[in-house]
Design a protein around this motif. Structure first.
Motif, mmCIF file in Angstrom:
data_model
loop_
_atom_site.group_PDB
_atom_site.id
_atom_site.type_symbol
_atom_site.label_atom_id
_atom_site.label_comp_id
_atom_site.label_asym_id
_atom_site.label_seq_id
_atom_site.Cartn_x
_atom_site.Cartn_y
_atom_site.Cartn_z
ATOM 1 N N GLY A 52 0.824 -1.096 -0.026
ATOM 2 C CA GLY A 52 -0.084 -0.005 -0.051
ATOM 3 C C GLY A 52 0.864 1.392 0.005
ATOM 4 O O GLY A 52 1.900 1.415 -0.838
ATOM 5 N N SER A 53 0.543 2.285 0.775
ATOM 6 C CA SER A 53 1.159 3.544 0.988
ATOM 7 C C SER A 53 2.726 2.989 1.329
ATOM 8 O O SER A 53 3.507 3.954 0.936
ATOM 9 N N LEU A 54 3.038 2.206 2.281
ATOM 10 C CA LEU A 54 4.315 1.881 2.713
ATOM 11 C C LEU A 54 5.073 1.412 1.413
ATOM 12 O O LEU A 54 6.276 1.931 1.433
ATOM 13 N N GLY A 55 4.738 0.693 0.807
ATOM 14 C CA GLY A 55 5.515 0.221 -0.445
ATOM 15 C C GLY A 55 5.582 1.255 -1.695
ATOM 16 O O GLY A 55 6.633 1.674 -2.237
ATOM 17 N N ALA A 56 4.482 2.091 -1.713
ATOM 18 C CA ALA A 56 4.579 3.126 -2.748
ATOM 19 C C ALA A 56 5.170 4.362 -2.558
ATOM 20 O O ALA A 56 6.025 4.835 -3.545
ATOM 21 N N THR A 57 5.296 4.792 -1.207
ATOM 22 C CA THR A 57 5.947 5.908 -1.100
ATOM 23 C C THR A 57 7.226 5.911 0.072
ATOM 24 O O THR A 57 7.593 6.728 0.768
ATOM 25 N N GLY A 58 7.342 4.424 0.567
ATOM 26 C CA GLY A 58 8.371 4.373 1.523
ATOM 27 C C GLY A 58 9.729 4.937 1.180
ATOM 28 O O GLY A 58 10.187 5.171 2.455
ATOM 29 N N HIS A 59 10.097 4.769 0.214
ATOM 30 C CA HIS A 59 11.828 5.435 -0.035
ATOM 31 C C HIS A 59 11.636 6.783 0.468
ATOM 32 O O HIS A 59 12.635 7.357 1.031
ATOM 33 N N GLY A 60 10.829 7.699 -0.043
ATOM 34 C CA GLY A 60 10.477 8.951 0.410
ATOM 35 C C GLY A 60 10.582 9.286 2.054
ATOM 36 O O GLY A 60 10.797 10.385 2.104
ATOM 37 N N HIS A 61 9.747 8.319 2.555
ATOM 38 C CA HIS A 61 9.619 8.357 3.898
ATOM 39 C C HIS A 61 10.430 7.740 4.862
ATOM 40 O O HIS A 61 10.375 7.557 6.077
ATOM 41 N N GLY A 62 11.618 7.063 4.397
ATOM 42 C CA GLY A 62 12.665 6.643 5.117
ATOM 43 C C GLY A 62 12.102 4.997 5.761
ATOM 44 O O GLY A 62 12.593 4.741 6.797
ATOM 45 N N THR A 63 11.048 4.487 5.003
ATOM 46 C CA THR A 63 10.572 3.211 5.641
ATOM 47 C C THR A 63 11.503 2.164 5.619
ATOM 48 O O THR A 63 11.665 1.400 6.712
ATOM 49 N N PRO A 64 12.191 1.890 4.534
ATOM 50 C CA PRO A 64 13.309 0.737 4.591
ATOM 51 C C PRO A 64 14.324 1.184 5.814
ATOM 52 O O PRO A 64 14.878 -0.076 6.367
ATOM 53 N N LYS A 65 14.826 2.338 5.968
ATOM 54 C CA LYS A 65 15.773 2.622 6.874
ATOM 55 C C LYS A 65 15.096 2.306 8.241
ATOM 56 O O LYS A 65 15.563 1.556 9.270
ATOM 57 N N ALA A 66 13.973 2.666 8.460
ATOM 58 C CA ALA A 66 13.198 2.400 9.748
ATOM 59 C C ALA A 66 13.070 0.681 9.994
ATOM 60 O O ALA A 66 13.336 0.309 11.136
ATOM 61 N N VAL A 67 12.793 0.111 8.951
ATOM 62 C CA VAL A 67 12.542 -1.303 9.285
ATOM 63 C C VAL A 67 13.996 -1.988 9.437
ATOM 64 O O VAL A 67 13.849 -2.762 10.525
ATOM 65 N N LEU A 68 14.830 -1.653 9.067
ATOM 66 C CA LEU A 68 16.171 -2.309 9.217
ATOM 67 C C LEU A 68 16.592 -1.976 10.746
ATOM 68 O O LEU A 68 17.088 -2.684 11.352
ATOM 69 N N LEU A 69 16.356 -0.617 11.214
ATOM 70 C CA LEU A 69 16.748 -0.290 12.524
ATOM 71 C C LEU A 69 15.828 -0.941 13.586
ATOM 72 O O LEU A 69 16.289 -1.216 14.435
ATOM 73 N N GLY A 70 14.675 -1.145 13.155
ATOM 74 C CA GLY A 70 13.781 -1.789 13.935
ATOM 75 C C GLY A 70 14.203 -3.460 14.320
ATOM 76 O O GLY A 70 14.171 -3.987 15.350
ATOM 77 N N LEU A 71 14.535 -3.878 12.984
ATOM 78 C CA LEU A 71 14.976 -5.410 13.132
ATOM 79 C C LEU A 71 16.373 -5.327 14.120
ATOM 80 O O LEU A 71 16.464 -6.556 14.647
ATOM 81 N N GLU A 72 17.055 -4.497 14.116
ATOM 82 C CA GLU A 72 18.156 -4.477 14.931
ATOM 83 C C GLU A 72 17.908 -3.848 16.513
ATOM 84 O O GLU A 72 18.793 -4.012 17.124
ATOM 85 N N GLY A 73 16.713 -3.905 16.514
ATOM 86 C CA GLY A 73 16.149 -3.486 17.903
ATOM 87 C C GLY A 73 16.079 -2.048 18.402
ATOM 88 O O GLY A 73 15.808 -2.069 19.558
ATOM 89 N N HIS A 74 16.116 -1.277 17.521
ATOM 90 C CA HIS A 74 16.166 0.092 17.803
ATOM 91 C C HIS A 74 14.734 0.742 18.052
ATOM 92 O O HIS A 74 13.774 -0.204 17.225
ATOM 93 N N SER A 75 14.253 1.394 18.968
ATOM 94 C CA SER A 75 13.073 1.879 19.132
ATOM 95 C C SER A 75 13.049 3.420 18.556
ATOM 96 O O SER A 75 13.875 4.235 18.982
ATOM 97 N N PRO A 76 11.717 3.990 18.173
ATOM 98 C CA PRO A 76 11.622 5.215 17.809
ATOM 99 C C PRO A 76 12.152 6.272 18.960
ATOM 100 O O PRO A 76 12.883 7.461 18.754
ATOM 101 N N HIS A 77 11.724 5.993 20.235
ATOM 102 C CA HIS A 77 12.063 6.777 21.330
ATOM 103 C C HIS A 77 13.611 6.961 21.737
ATOM 104 O O HIS A 77 13.900 8.117 21.996
ATOM 105 N N SER A 78 14.405 5.773 21.426
ATOM 106 C CA SER A 78 15.787 5.961 21.784
ATOM 107 C C SER A 78 16.779 5.957 20.819
ATOM 108 O O SER A 78 18.159 6.001 21.182
#
Length: 352
Positions: A52-78
């Motif tokens: 959906g929107s994540l796939g269509a506009t993900g690169h412009g919103h940094g979604t791939p970067k966010a997913v990789l950071l999340g898989l490494e255990g990072h949280s948005p807060h910290s």
């Protein structure tokens, strides 16, 4: 269902609550579930698919970067916003992921290669929401270990597909002293109890935290907003992305300071405060979702107006304001939507 003011206002990173904060949380939830189910040590490969929107506009919103950071255990807060890009560069250059590496003493390291490990479907959507993502884990022989579907439903809220039903947010069965779902119910409770909306909200928040913790948490949110505004008014240069948009807040701040009496231009300063936060958000900086990242500048701008231009302004007033604003945010979250994918960017801004 109960929603806390700390669900409405959460500390995270830019540029999008639904496309950055939510996917990071979902990816982290997935690897935490692997650990909880005893599957992490057996995991040799993971794959994330965005729809959906994540796939269509993900690169412009940094979604791939966010997913990789999340898989490494990072949280948005910290997550450290200043070193996040270096983390991504390390993953892509080594083609190795450290699952939960941000919070485990010894990370479980696996091979990871884009684009096979991270797929953006530009024209496919999942059934329950425009922002859907699926995550998969496999063992060394390629046998599937786990598959989960998540939806980033706006404001950084994430729901597991197993929890999707009539309600659009993650269920919380906490019993509140004064539950409400509509403005009519909120105003009726205020009349019947004689409590102001902030006081009523404070009593509800005590279901999760002490009054001291509530106050401290809300002031931390304000301090992050204030720091974000200060950074935005001092940073020069060009914002990330192909449009090469130049930052404007720092130059506007210099121009306003040269005009003299700030109180005579209070509305211009208030607009500038919002612009400064918006630019920091676009740059992937530390922001407060309020109630989304797309609208993150409005609440800090109002608070800066209060602190800088209202006589007698103090921290008690900031706490009361955030409690009252949180109540209004809950009404939007319960009865309409704060998701830009559903109601557009103006729906986010209108909520704020």
């Amino acid at each position: 269902m109960a929603i806390s003011v700390f669900d409405i206002f959460s500390i995270g990173i830019g540029p999008s609550s639904s496309h950055t904060v939510g996917p990071m949380r979902a990816a982290r939830m997935f690897v935490l579930s692997l650990r909880c189910e005893g599957l992490l040590a057996r995991t040799a490969r993971v794959r994330a698919e965005l729809f959906g929107s994540l796939g269509a506009t993900g690169h412009g919103h940094g979604t791939p970067k966010a997913v990789l950071l999340g898989l490494e255990g990072h949280s948005p807060h910290s997550v450290e916003v200043d070193s996040a890009d270096d983390e991504i560069a390390r993953i892509r250059s080594t083609q190795r992921l450290r699952l939960l590496g941000a919070e485990m003493g010894t990370a479980h390291e696996i091979e990871f290669e884009e684009p096979t490990g991270l797929v953006l479907h530009r024209r496919r959507a999942l059934p329950h929401h425009a922002n859907g993502m699926m995550l998969f884990a496999y063992d060394a022989a390629g046998a599937p270990l786990s598959e989960k579907t998540y939806y980033s439903v706006g404001g950084g809220f994430v729901v597991d597909e197993e929890a999707v039903g009539e309600d659009r947010v993650k269920p919380d069965d906490t019993v509140l002293t004064y539950p409400f779902r509509t403005a009519e119910e909120l105003l009726r409770l205020s009349r019947e109890t004689g409590l102001s909306i902030p006081s009523l909200m404070l009593e509800n928040e005590k279901a999760w935290r002490t009054e001291e913790d509530i106050r401290a948490g809300l002031l931390e949110i304000w301090h992050v907003m204030r720091a974000c505004t200060t950074r935005g008014m001092s940073r020069e240069g060009t914002l990330p992305g192909g449009l090469k948009v130049r930052r404007r807040a720092a130059n506007a701040a210099r121009a306003l300071r040269s005009e003299g009496d700030a109180a005579a231009r209070a509305m211009e300063w208030t607009t500038l405060y919002a612009m400064a936060v918006n630019e920091e958000n676009a740059a992937g900086g530390r922001v407060v979702t309020a109630p989304t990242n797309g609208a993150a500048g409005i609440i800090p701008a109002v608070l800066h107006y209060y602190i800088n231009f209202v006589p007698g302004a103090d921290e008690d007033g900031i706490v009361r304001f955030l409690l009252a604003a949180g109540a209004i945010g809950m009404l939007f979250k319960e009865n309409a939507s704060i998701s830009g994918a559903e109601v557009g960017c103006q729906g986010e801004v209108g909520s704020a």
